[in-house]
Each structure stands twice: as C-alpha cells, then as structure tokens.
Design a protein around this motif. Structure first.
Motif, PDB file in Angstrom:
ATOM      1  N   ALA A 243      -0.119   4.112  -2.311  1.00 60.60           N
ATOM      2  CA  ALA A 243      -1.459   3.847  -2.845  1.00 60.60           C
ATOM      3  C   ALA A 243      -2.340   5.089  -2.718  1.00 60.60           C
ATOM      4  O   ALA A 243      -2.476   5.653  -1.633  1.00 60.60           O
TER       5      ALA A 243
ATOM      6  N   HIS B 116       2.242  -6.068  -6.470  1.00 61.72           N
ATOM      7  CA  HIS B 116       1.985  -5.148  -7.572  1.00 61.72           C
ATOM      8  C   HIS B 116       1.887  -5.924  -8.881  1.00 61.72           C
ATOM      9  O   HIS B 116       2.663  -6.845  -9.140  1.00 61.72           O
TER      10      HIS B 116
ATOM     11  N   GLN C  75      -4.018   1.839 -10.157  1.00 64.31           N
ATOM     12  CA  GLN C  75      -3.044   0.921  -9.570  1.00 64.31           C
ATOM     13  C   GLN C  75      -3.716  -0.444  -9.407  1.00 64.31           C
ATOM     14  O   GLN C  75      -4.881  -0.529  -9.030  1.00 64.31           O
TER      15      GLN C  75
ATOM     16  N   TRP D 109       0.808  -1.219   0.000  1.00 66.23           N
ATOM     17  CA  TRP D 109       0.000   0.000   0.000  1.00 66.23           C
ATOM     18  C   TRP D 109       0.842   1.271   0.000  1.00 66.23           C
ATOM     19  O   TRP D 109       0.284   2.372  -0.018  1.00 66.23           O
TER      20      TRP D 109
ATOM     21  N   LEU E 295      -7.448  -1.453   2.535  1.00 57.99           N
ATOM     22  CA  LEU E 295      -7.072  -0.302   1.724  1.00 57.99           C
ATOM     23  C   LEU E 295      -8.066   0.841   1.908  1.00 57.99           C
ATOM     24  O   LEU E 295      -7.686   2.016   1.985  1.00 57.99           O
TER      25      LEU E 295
END
Length: 373
Positions: free
Chosen positions: A42, A60, A49, A39, A116
């Motif tokens: 992010a 990733h 992303q 993250w 997230l």
C-alpha cells in the motif's frame, strides 16, 4: 457488534463512526498495521488502490471495478502521488460509505483508515466520503462513478449466471458530467432524454432515448466495451427508442412495466443555501475539551489568521468540512477532532458533506482555497 444486516439507510445518531480517531476507539498501532495482509504494498508507488470491507476484513477491489460502488458496502481508497520535481510520496486516503452500508462496515472502514494512515507515518490526508456527497477530489480519480444497489456479492462474478439479478443503469448528463446509477428495474424508469443499459448477465442492452445526447451514448458505449472485456461470452445489443427489432422486443420483455420490488428511499438531505461559513476551535486549555465558535464570515474564505498551532479547528464551508490539526495540539485534541466534527455536522443541515483531516504544514490545495488571509 451487531450482525451484518443491511441497514435501510444511514443511522448516523447511533453510528460508531463517531468514535473515529478518538481516545475511546481501539488503539491503532503500527505493528498491528504491518500485519494486515491487505496493506502489503500500500502506497509503495504512485497510483490508486481500493479495498472493500467484507465482514470486518479488508479485501482488494478488482481494478476493472474501480469507479463502481455498491450502496450496501463501504470502501477504502488510497491515492499515492508526487508533486512536480519532488520524489516524496504523498497520500490521500478516503473511506467511502454506501447509503445502505451497515454500521459495522463503515465503522470498520473508518478504523482501518486510521490504521493505514498510521502505517504511512501519518502522512495521508484523511477524508470521509458519503454516497451522493463525494468531494471534488474523490471524483477526479474516475472518468465516471457508477452507483449500484445491493452489495458487491450480488455482482455477476459472485453468482451463477442463471441466478444473476438483472440491473438497469441510467446514463444522464452532458460533457464530462455524466452520472451513472442503478434505477428501479422497470419500463417506467426509462426516460427519453437519457441512455440506459439493461444488464442481464449473459446479455446486455444499450437503449438510447430519442432525445439523449452524444455524450450519454458514448459513455454507455464505453461502459459496454468494459463489460465485454470482463464478460467475453456475454452478448451486447444496441437499441433506439421505438425501434422494432428482435433485440428491442427482448429488451421490453425482460423489463417489467412496473417495479416488482419495494423502492428504496433515495432522497438526499437538503442543504441550507443560506449557510454561513464558520470556524470552530477545539481546545483543552481550560483543563477539559471545549468546542467553541471562533468566527463566522458572510462568504469564503475563512481567515487563516484565526488558526492557532496549539489547538484543533473545524472549518465548515457548508459544502465541505475540514479538521485542521495544529502542530502543537496534544493527543486529546487531535484524536477527537473527527468526533467533534461528526457530532457537529449531525446537528447541521448538511450532515453528509465530505470531511477531511489536514495537518498544519501539509494543508492540501482544497483547504488553502477556503481558509486563507
């Protein structure tokens, strides 16, 4: 949890996805999110992303692979954007479930999506996406979506070239609506109305059906160009159906007449064309959580006047499902919205439609189009 053995297809009734965001799920704390290496950065700047779930971890996804998804994997996508004349960063976060992704993988994707969201101060609109049932918003992120069989580790970059398993991709459609998907690796898959790319690793062929259109040929050529950039040593070839050439002979010799592998069940769930748009209320005003039908309408939109800030509502259009969280909804109601939506859809004729969690006062355009006065 079970091992990472690829499921033959979704097993929604036993899916731990039903725990997404609920009180029975693991507590997601911001300090935990801040220690997740994936993250870092992010949502810091506008743009897209993408991450892939690999053995319970978030990794990733290569930018040159954006738009390509493997049916055996699950992914998380974050789109960061700004409204005109406004510097505030806004977000949409999606978790995408491959048709043959395991429960462990898509359960992790769902859990990490919540994490997230927490890291970004609960600002994102959260979306569940299922292969073959992606939302219109999801599709806007890519010029085209390529669906491939297996997992990402079966791709060219992750295996030795001599051990690479060849793939056959079909390009079909008109205008901007060109679908790209992997089909059974055999001559019987060829269709004179479409374009195909045979990817053999160090050589790839574009086969143009005699009745294929300009858009299909152009999209396939663009795909080949992208492959050339990532595999500069690979050799491309373009072939017309019925052509007599060395490349055409190689193409047919590489492609067996019959499919040598067991075919996967790729049938999509049929949707009920007679579905009535519905609005449900989730409330614990009585002392326990209750899920009840609020109203049905013969056609969209659903009435926004029925929404109540003190509760959570589930708006089902038959093509998409929204979980609307009122500003006054308590933790029990808000954390269980996705769970109830999931359980409700499981019993419906359209269990795999996109699901979005929206918060009162931050409703996206898609919601406002189907729920309004």
């Amino acid at each position: 949890m079970s091992g990472l053995v690829k499921a033959k297809k979704y097993d929604w009734k036993d899916s731990n996805l039903a725990l997404f965001g609920s009180d029975t799920d693991k507590k997601v704390k911001k300090d935990s999110a801040e220690t997740e290496p994936a993250w870092q950065g992010a949502g810091a700047n506008p743009g897209l992303q993408i991450w892939r779930i690999v053995k319970f971890k978030v990794e990733h996804w290569d930018k040159d692979q954006y738009g390509s998804f493997y049916s055996g994997d699950s992914y998380i996508l974050l789109n960061t954007y700004q409204e005109p004349d406004n510097e505030e960063l806004l977000y949409d976060v999606h978790f995408w479930i491959g048709q043959h992704s395991t429960q462990d993988e898509y359960g992790t994707a769902a859990y990490k999506t919540v994490e997230l969201d927490t890291l970004l101060d609960d600002k994102p609109v959260q979306h569940r996406e299922v292969q073959g049932h992606e939302s219109a918003l999801f599709k806007t992120y890519f010029k085209s979506i390529t669906l491939m069989k297996g997992g990402a580790d079966t791709g060219f970059r992750h295996v030795e070239p001599e051990k690479y398993k060849p793939r056959l991709l079909q390009f079909s459609g008109k205008g901007k609506n060109i679908s790209v998907k992997e089909v059974p690796f055999c001559q019987k898959s060829l269709d004179d109305t479409d374009v195909f790319i045979l990817d053999a690793g160090l050589k790839y062929y574009q086969w143009n059906g005699s009745k294929s259109n300009h858009f299909e040929r152009l999209k396939a050529a663009q795909y080949l160009q992208k492959m050339k950039e990532t595999r500069p040593k690979a050799e491309p070839a373009s072939i017309e159906a019925g052509e007599k050439s060395r490349d055409a002979t190689e193409f047919m010799d590489t492609l067996p007449q019959e499919n040598q592998e067991e075919e996967e069940d790729d049938e999509e769930d049929e949707e009920d064309g007679d579905f009535t748009p519905s609005l449900y209320r989730l409330s614990n005003a009585s002392g326990k959580l209750e899920f009840q039908l609020e109203c049905e309408v013969p056609e969209l939109p659903l009435p926004a006047s029925k929404l109540d800030s003190s509760d959570v509502f589930i708006a089902d259009t038959g093509k998409e499902c929204f979980v609307w969280v009122g500003k006054g909804a308590d933790d029990e109601e808000s954390k269980n919205g996705m769970t109830y939506a999931h359980n409700y859809l499981q019993k419906s004729s359209h269990p795999l439609v996109p699901v979005s969690i929206v918060k009162e006062g931050r409703e996206p355009r898609g919601f406002k189009q189907v729920v309004r006065n």
